[in-house]
Scaffold this motif. Structure first.
Motif, PDB file in Angstrom:
ATOM      1  N   TYR A  74       0.633  -1.677   0.094  1.00 59.82           N
ATOM      2  CA  TYR A  74       0.185  -0.091   0.185  1.00 59.82           C
ATOM      3  C   TYR A  74       0.468   1.239   0.331  1.00 59.82           C
ATOM      4  CZ  TYR A  74      -3.712   3.313   1.831  1.00 59.82           C
ATOM      5  OH  TYR A  74      -4.150   4.620   2.287  1.00 59.82           O
ATOM      6  N   SER A  76       0.267   6.155  -0.302  1.00 60.29           N
ATOM      7  CA  SER A  76      -0.416   6.944  -0.187  1.00 60.29           C
ATOM      8  C   SER A  76       0.315   7.982   0.435  1.00 60.29           C
ATOM      9  CB  SER A  76      -1.410   6.054   1.056  1.00 60.29           C
ATOM     10  OG  SER A  76      -0.669   7.466   1.929  1.00 60.29           O
TER      11      SER A  76
ATOM     12  N   TYR B 109      -6.408  13.022   5.780  1.00 55.78           N
ATOM     13  CA  TYR B 109      -5.397  13.599   4.879  1.00 55.78           C
ATOM     14  C   TYR B 109      -4.763  14.125   6.321  1.00 55.78           C
ATOM     15  CZ  TYR B 109      -7.537  13.133   1.154  1.00 55.78           C
ATOM     16  OH  TYR B 109      -8.418  12.671  -0.378  1.00 55.78           O
ATOM     17  N   LEU B 113      -2.143  15.477   2.810  1.00 57.88           N
ATOM     18  CA  LEU B 113      -1.564  14.243   2.443  1.00 57.88           C
ATOM     19  C   LEU B 113      -2.284  12.997   2.962  1.00 57.88           C
ATOM     20  CD1 LEU B 113       2.311  14.693   2.888  1.00 57.88           C
ATOM     21  CD2 LEU B 113       0.774  14.260   1.011  1.00 57.88           C
ATOM     22  N   LEU B 114      -2.988  12.519   1.206  1.00 53.32           N
ATOM     23  CA  LEU B 114      -3.881  10.953   2.796  1.00 53.32           C
ATOM     24  C   LEU B 114      -2.918  10.107   2.819  1.00 53.32           C
ATOM     25  CD1 LEU B 114      -6.862   9.381   0.707  1.00 53.32           C
ATOM     26  CD2 LEU B 114      -4.657   7.614   1.335  1.00 53.32           C
ATOM     27  N   VAL B 115      -3.057   9.391   4.430  1.00 53.61           N
ATOM     28  CA  VAL B 115      -2.611   9.162   5.045  1.00 53.61           C
ATOM     29  C   VAL B 115      -3.058   7.217   5.423  1.00 53.61           C
ATOM     30  CG1 VAL B 115      -0.457  10.667   6.502  1.00 53.61           C
ATOM     31  CG2 VAL B 115      -3.418  10.231   7.442  1.00 53.61           C
ATOM     32  N   GLY B 116      -4.192   7.672   5.526  1.00 47.43           N
ATOM     33  CA  GLY B 116      -5.049   6.445   5.420  1.00 47.43           C
ATOM     34  C   GLY B 116      -6.561   6.523   5.032  1.00 47.43           C
TER      35      GLY B 116
END
Lengths: 614, 156
Positions: A74, A76, B109, B113-116
């Motif tokens: 994964y 991101s 975010y 930043l997308l973290v999960g």
């Protein structure tokens, strides 16, 4: 501390190096990043500001998380997939590098998916769940973890790092130019590997090697060699060394026919081998023919030919037959049949015959046994009848035993507060010895009454069990026994509970007008402590009211220390002997895939260090 | 390693333990009769003011809630905080009816930043009558700030 660190570092190097496969591997994923961390404990990788390859793209992302055990990959944060002039942006990428598949996701006004390859989105997102727990803190809590800026993952999911630093329990240990960081996963792939090299105080130097050969749907072969060198141990009484070889091989001739060869050899001159042919029809019917040679220590070898078969159908029931013949006139056979006659009526028949040479003589023991069961179960009661026959054809003894069992299924009283059950077994034995028949019978009735906990106030409850048994037999050795157990529970404060048990057992024998018997009593107290995840355990104390003496005390306490270290102790004190019988102390480090345990045992006065895989 | 995303949970409730919010009733299965779904996040070693953001999507991949419209700054005093816990609630009673059954998605975010991201399932539960949702007197975005709730465990 440094000495221990060095010892552990060397140990981990030996373990990791010993698992190095000797076959060349191709890289599946090459990752570069500002910060990469790999946990040996959890087999997980975490990275920041990373760049890696996927299909023909060069991918940059803020974060990467990989769980090698579940093969979840994964990335991101500001994802960019670049191939020449072509650029694709996204928020997250879930991918399977070994299959060349992936899913790029963009979260805007709507969610936009960009699939790579033929993928099952649901399955891919499901697999992603295993990376939810990965973060830099978890990795840094590992007993062993590596950090660096350049790591590679092979097709076998082994991880290699360049210019990495090994951390042991959070302390920076030493740097390594290029090092294999993980053990990968044990995939069945052809090749030779050294699985384990280890030393312990009781077995000496231990090594295990494996050879695997696999051809999909055709050949499966696994050979393992275990080697133990004892000569380096002081005062070792046994053989100086031991080699154990085990091999299992199958060739699939067609979908329903398998040819197999198993063999075992031990250097203490013990070996056996088995050749077999296994033919299947459907899933339930098969015939297996085998040839076995078995050579025990200091005894003559035995050569057996055998056949094992099973036929099963819903209408006709299940029939199993096995027969084995040994060239020195030994014989083993078994026949079994099972059928559901009616909804709750079951029929079972089994019979076996054996003719085995008595060790060290030329005579044979010959035994024929058999049994028939017929059982009926309903919502209220269950009834079964059983007949067992054992005929010793050599010793001319026959045991014939019909049996009748009846039981009432447990039933509730007072809205389930009490549960009662009654069971009865009647057995008639007939035995023929020296042409004289003897018979006896017995009847055993058992009544049980159990209660659910009754709460008197918040945190105070009582439950009990009562059992009564009446045994009658032809010889008149009749007895009545009874027992009751009371269990009182009191929650003192949250996480601390005091329990008291009182049990009373009595056994009365009646002979004519005479009643004789024994009674026993036990009063025990258990203090359970579980106020937090860091502390839990119990201490018990037992007392005999009849003799007015304390008996034994046990304690089992576990205390969480820093990080994942735990101190566990087991203590037993005997009041009759007035001494501590036993103390076991464990210092345990939970480390994901394995545990390190330092153990001290008072009985053997030994300190043991164990590395136990989880 | 500062300003780190720790972990994300979907849960039905929040409790307080040792002055920190913790998720209670962790699950990924909800039904259309439930009133709310909570996305709980744990951050570590926060040493500066940071922006957080949640986005919630329905099974048709449509955005149903975005916290960007609220003031979602964490640690505005710029202390050093070892553990920061925060959560956002998706109020199901405020979403346009009928509620879509299926797999919903929430993403988190940190500093844009997308973290999960996580999924949860909302099952249609027929037969039961939903309790009437409280009427919103006036849309007050500021009052919704309580949806994004933080608790912090300072380093001292």
């Amino acid at each position: 501390m440094r000495g221990i660190n060095r010892f552990i570092a060397c140990t981990v190097c030996v373990v990791i190096l010993s698992s190095l496969p000797l076959t060349a591997k191709e890289y599946l994923l090459h990752i570069k990043g500002d910060y990469l961390a790999f946990s040996y404990d959890f087999n997980q990788l975490y990275g920041e500001k990373v760049q890696f390859n996927f299909l023909s793209y060069t991918v940059t992302a803020q974060y990467i998380k990989i769980d090698l055990s579940s093969q979840a990959f994964y990335a991101s944060g500001n994802i960019l997939l670049k191939e020449g002039q072509k650029e694709i942006y996204g928020d997250e990428l879930v991918f399977l590098p070994n299959e060349g598949k992936g899913l790029l996701v963009n979260y805007n006004k709507t969610i936009a998916f960009t699939p790579f390859g033929d993928i099952n989105i649901k399955l891919l997102l499901e697999n992603k769940k295993s990376i939810d727990s990965i973060n830099v803190h978890k990795i840094r809590k590992s007993l062993f973890y590596f950090t660096g800026k350049d790591m590679d993952i092979t097709e076998d999911l082994d991880v290699f790092g360049k210019n990495v630093t090994l951390f042991i329990e959070g302390f920076e240990s030493f740097g390594l130019k290029k090092f294999k960081l993980s053990e990968g996963i044990k995939q069945i792939r052809s090749g030779f590997s050294i699985d384990r090299i280890w030393y312990n105080k009781t077995q000496g130097l231990i090594g295990r090697m494996s050879f695997v050969y696999q051809k999909k749907n055709k050949i499966d072969s696994l050979t393992q060699i275990d080697y133990e060198e004892h000569s380096i141990l002081k005062n070792y009484q046994g053989l100086p060394r031991q080699v154990d070889l085990r091999t299992k091989n199958t060739v699939q001739i067609n979908k329903a026919l398998i040819f197999g060869l198993d063999a075992n050899y031990n250097s203490s001159s013990l070996w056996n081998t088995r050749l077999y042919l296994d033919k299947k029809w459907k899933d339930t019917n098969y015939v297996l023919v085998d040839f076995t040679y078995n050579k025990p220590i200091n005894q003559r070898g035995e050569t057996w030919f055998g056949v094992l078969s099973q036929f099963e159908s819903k209408k006709l029931g299940a029939l199993t037959f096995s027969g084995r013949y040994e060239i020195h006139d030994q014989f083993l056979s078994e026949l079994a049949y099972y059928k559901d006659l009616w909804k709750n009526l079951k029929f079972n028949f089994r019979s076996s015959y054996s003719k085995i040479q008595i060790s060290g003589s030329s005579t044979f023991s010959e035994i024929l046994t058999g049994g028939i069961d017929l059982s009926y179960s309903s919502r209220v009661f269950n009834l079964s009848t059983n007949y067992f026959l054992n005929s010793d054809l050599f010793g001319h003894q026959v045991l014939s035993q019909p049996q009748l069992r009846f039981g009432l299924n447990p039933f509730d009283l007072y809205n389930g507060l009490l549960t009662a059950s009654i069971g009865n077994i009647f057995i008639w034995n007939s035995m023929k010895m020296d042409n004289v028949w003897q018979s006896n019978y017995s009847n055993n009735t058992v009544f049980k009454l159990t209660s659910k906990p009754v709460y008197f106030q918040k945190g105070l409850s009582l439950d009990f069990n009562i059992a009564l048994e009446q045994f009658l037999e032809k010889e008149g050795r009749n007895f009545t026994s009874g027992g009751l157990i009371f269990n009182l529970k009191k929650t003192l404060v949250r996480g601390i509970t005091l329990e008291g048990f009182y049990s009373f057992q009595s056994r009365r024998k009646t002979e004519g007008w005479l009643i004789e018997g024994t009674t026993s009593q036990d009063l025990s107290m258990v203090l359970r402590v579980n106020p937090s995840n860091k502390l839990n355990g119990w201490v018990s104390l037992s007392y005999d009211p009849k003799t007015d003496r304390f008996r034994q005390s046990f304690a089992d306490i576990s205390i969480g220390l820093v990080k994942n270290w735990k101190l566990h102790s087991l203590i037993n004190y005997d009041f009759l002997l007035n001494r501590l019988n036993n103390i076991d102390l464990y210092l345990i480090r939970e480390a994901g895939r394995f545990q390190i345990r330092f153990i001290w045992r008072s009985i053997s006065r030994q300190i043991l260090i164990e590395l136990v895989p989880n | 390693m500062d300003n780190q995303f720790g972990r994300m949970y979907i849960c039905s409730n929040i409790k307080i333990e040792k002055d920190l919010y913790t998720p209670a009733g962790i699950t990924s299965d909800f039904n259309t009769q439930d009133k709310k779904v909570i996305c709980f996040v744990r951050l570590n070693n926060i040493n500066k003011e940071i922006q957080v953001r949640w986005k919630w999507y329905d099974p048709d991949s449509r955005l149903v809630r975005d916290t960007v419209q609220f003031d979602t700054l964490v640690n505005t005093r710029e202390d050093f905080i070892m553990v920061q816990t925060l959560y956002d609630e998706l109020d199901l009673t405020q979403i346009k009816k009928p509620l879509k059954g299926g797999v919903w998605t929430v993403v988190f975010y940190l500093e844009n930043l997308l973290v999960g991201s996580m999924n949860f399932t909302l099952k249609n539960q027929a037969g039961k009558k939903r309790a009437p949702s409280p009427e919103r007197k006036s849309p007050d975005i500021r009052s919704n700030l309580s949806d994004i709730t933080c608790s912090a465990y300072p380093s001292w």
